[in-house]
Design an enzyme around this catalytic site. Structure first.
Site, PDB file in Angstrom:
ATOM      1  N   CYS A   2       1.098  -1.136   0.076  1.00 45.94           N
ATOM      2  CA  CYS A   2       0.295   0.008  -0.088  1.00 45.94           C
ATOM      3  C   CYS A   2       0.760   1.752  -0.087  1.00 45.94           C
ATOM      4  O   CYS A   2       2.140   1.010   0.240  1.00 45.94           O
ATOM      5  CB  CYS A   2      -0.676  -0.091   0.969  1.00 45.94           C
ATOM      6  N   GLY A  99       0.772  -3.940   5.144  1.00 42.67           N
ATOM      7  CA  GLY A  99       2.011  -4.845   5.336  1.00 42.67           C
ATOM      8  C   GLY A  99       0.402  -6.392   5.967  1.00 42.67           C
ATOM      9  O   GLY A  99      -0.547  -5.812   6.000  1.00 42.67           O
ATOM     10  N   HIS A 506      14.885 -34.314 -31.959  1.00 38.37           N
ATOM     11  CA  HIS A 506      13.092 -34.688 -32.396  1.00 38.37           C
ATOM     12  C   HIS A 506      13.060 -33.572 -33.555  1.00 38.37           C
ATOM     13  O   HIS A 506      11.502 -33.097 -33.629  1.00 38.37           O
ATOM     14  CB  HIS A 506      12.247 -35.062 -31.749  1.00 38.37           C
TER      15      HIS A 506
END
Ligand code: AGP
Length: 610
Positions: A2, A99, A506
């Site tokens: 934030c 937080g 391949h």
């Protein structure tokens, strides 16, 4: 992640705080709010959505005062709403917080038992109640906040003010950034430098465990328990634009560097080591026994995370996992029943193909889940009605090329795998403790990779003009080869192809020549020898080899033109580390070639069209 801004001085706080929040809007924009104290009274204005909505409220109901705090929110607990917007006020105490308070539920229960009433769903409101209850017991603001810090656990950077002591702001830091800006007769506190650059270039960077009291005349810093800490101001000469990127040249580079924190934040509060349990807050994977199969669906980088997730869940929880591109799953009439779990992975939570795919699966009877980085996004809301959502805590990802969202998706998948393994009895307590210990090493190991960026830059310089790249990997690193190739092509516009190393003979081997670099991932693990022999096939045809290998591997240099060593970890965790040098290689090649790294041509951060 934030945005916080606080001001104490002799000028009108509202303008300074709002302009500061505007500089921090990249940190989150679910809601915004401001609290200003004037004449011993607190005025609060809050609004859902972007800051412009708060501007509108303030134009109709202005606030006067020379001390205040403000916040733009990136929701982690409690959906984006006005009641969940910060600041939170209790008995004249207001708080803004960035937080995760890990023990907020037990604190909320205890405070409710004391008769305290909560107005929001947030963990932050706990802080305001704790400080208010300490003040009610006769403590002044500073000791009341110190006592509050003793009660909370988790990551926090908060700023608190009191209308009873309107001459000071109190802030404290643990694992979440906060800086103090020093002025003349005024002082500032913010989540990040850009918020204050218009007013000061002198900052004090608080460290974990620091506690600061800001008044008009100065700033005092101590430890949480009051031991004085010397104030060490630093001068910052960044431009405002550079400051938003934290001094990084691009948001992508900043977000690559945020990965240690983002990974730690995604783990935080979800692991109980003594029980060797993972708590998937918000996800009711339900009765794990009921599900006998998983389909993981996503697009782009998130699809590559899904491919790694298959290895994690099948190996640890022994549940069959299919992985589908969402754009394919939605049209292939999948065989689904109520014992099928469908897991969507999406950073934005808005990718239309992924949303459509899980809606289709839900109508066919599946329980749908999501791993998302954006709270209340469309995919998150759809899954919240079914199996739930596990949020990554990466914070807003601004760069179009996904980096920290990807590594935190892998962490989330690993947590789900361990949770399912423990629920279904396929993972012993001892083994779970060992895996969780290895997971907790990841932030430091990513930091170790980042600390050697210079060697990545020299590798990038050698291959920046190549027009084709091949990326090779096996096992859980095969999706990392795909991801490394995607990173390069989407930001540098150079053709790159990820391939399973075992597929070389391949077809792709026909491509090998001295002009086309091959980047191979050959880290220690069960497929190391096989991968090395595939890379030797490249070498034998004069291919240029860049190899990501494990520290201590002395042999790999014999075949590689360039080697980048990464710390050793469990083979299922290894991809979270091996992707980081590939992110950096792509970034530096693109930067050397001058493409628009943060907004590459033709791309959007979230593909909300078909
Ligand atoms: C990744 O670097 C790309 N920007 C893109 O592939 C992205 O991962 C994809 O569009 C999915 O987005 P989502 O995770 O938001 O659903």
């Amino acid at each position: 992640m934030c945005g916080i801004v606080g001001y104490v001085g002799n000028r009108e706080a509202t303008t300074i705080i709002i302009e500061g929040l505007r500089r921090l809007e990249y940190r989150g924009y679910d809601s915004a709010g401001i609290a200003v104290v004037d004449g011993g009274k607190t005025g609060i204005r809050r609004a859902v959505g972007k800051l412009r909505n708060l501007d509108k409220v303030l134009s109709e109901q202005p606030l006067a005062g020379t001390i205040g705090i403000g916040h733009t929110r990136w929701a982690t607990h409690g959906r984006p709403s006005e009641q969940n917007a910060h600041p939170h006020e209790v008995e004249g105490i207001t708080v803004v917080h960035n937080g995760i308070i890990e023990n907020y539920l037990e604190l909320r229960r205890a405070l409710s038992a004391q008769g305290r009433k909560f107005k929001s769903e947030t963990d932050t409101e706990i802080i305001a109640h704790l400080v208010a209850s300490n003040v009610a017991k006769g403590l002044s603001l500073v000791p009341a906040v110190r006592a509050t810090i003793e009660a909370i656990r988790g990551a926090f950077a908060f700023v608190i003010q009191s209308e009873h002591e309107p001459d000071k702001l109190v802030t404290a830091k643990n694992a979440t950034p906060i800086v103090v800006g020093l002025g003349e007769g005024e002082n500032f506190v913010a989540s990040d430098i850009p918020a204050c650059l218009a007013h000061t270039r002198v900052f004090v960077f608080l460290r974990d465990g620091d506690f600061a009291v800001l008044t008009r005349s100065g700033v005092e810093i101590t430890t949480f328990d009051g031991t004085p800490v010397p104030v060490k101001p630093k001068r910052i000469d960044w431009s405002p634009v550079m400051a938003e990127k934290g001094g990084h040249k691009h948001f992508m580079h900043k977000e690559i560097y945020e990965q240690p924190t983002a990974v730690a934040d995604t783990i935080r509060g979800r692991v109980s080591m003594e029980e060797a349990r993972v708590h998937l807050d918000g996800v009711s994977i339900g009765d794990a026994q009921k599900l006998n199969r998983f389909i993981i669906t996503a697009c782009g980088t998130s699809y590559h995370a899904a491919l790694v997730g298959k290895f994690m869940i099948e190996s640890i929880a022994r549940i069959p996992v299919e992985v589908d591109l969402a754009s394919e799953l939605r049209y292939r009439e999948p065989v689904i029943d109520e014992q099928t779990g469908v897991l969507a992975i999406s950073q934005s939570g808005e990718t239309l193909d992924t949303l459509a795919a899980i809606k289709e699966c839900r109508t066919r009877g599946a329980t749908i889940f999501a791993i998302c980085n954006v709270l209340e996004s469309s995919i998150a809301r759809e899954c919240a009605e079914s199996g739930g959502v596990l949020y990554t805590h990466a914070g807003p990802e601004i760069g179009v090329a996904s980096t920290k969202a990807f590594t935190t998706q892998l962490v989330a998948l690993y947590l789900i795998a361990i949770h399912l393994g423990r629920e279904r009895g396929t993972l012993s307590k001892e083994d779970a403790q060992e895996l969780l210990t290895h997971l907790r090493e990841v932030p430091k190991q990513i930091e170790s990779v980042l600390s050697r960026e210079a060697s990545i830059i020299s590798i990038a310089r050698r291959v920046a003009k190549a027009r084709d790249f091949l990326y090779l990997g096996r096992g859980p690193n095969y999706p990392i080869a795909l991801e490394g190739a995607l990173k390069l092509k989407e930001i540098s516009y150079i053709h790159a192809e990820g391939y399973a190393a075992g597929e070389m003979k391949h077809g792709p081997i026909a491509l090998i020549d001295e002009k086309m670099p091959t980047i191979g991932i050959a880290t220690a693990g069960p497929v190391y020898e096989k991968t090395v022999s595939n890379l030797e096939e490249v070498k034998a045809r004069d291919g240029k080899l860049i190899i990501i290998a494990t520290e201590g591997d002395a042999r790999i240099a014999e075949i590689a033109d360039d080697v980048f060593l990464v710390p050793k970890n469990d083979p299922l965790i290894d991809p979270i580390i091996t992707v980081v040098p590939l992110q950096l290689i792509a970034y530096h090649i693109a930067d050397l070639n001058g493409t628009d790294v943060d907004q590459p041509r033709n791309l959007a951060k979230s593909v909300t069209v078909e």
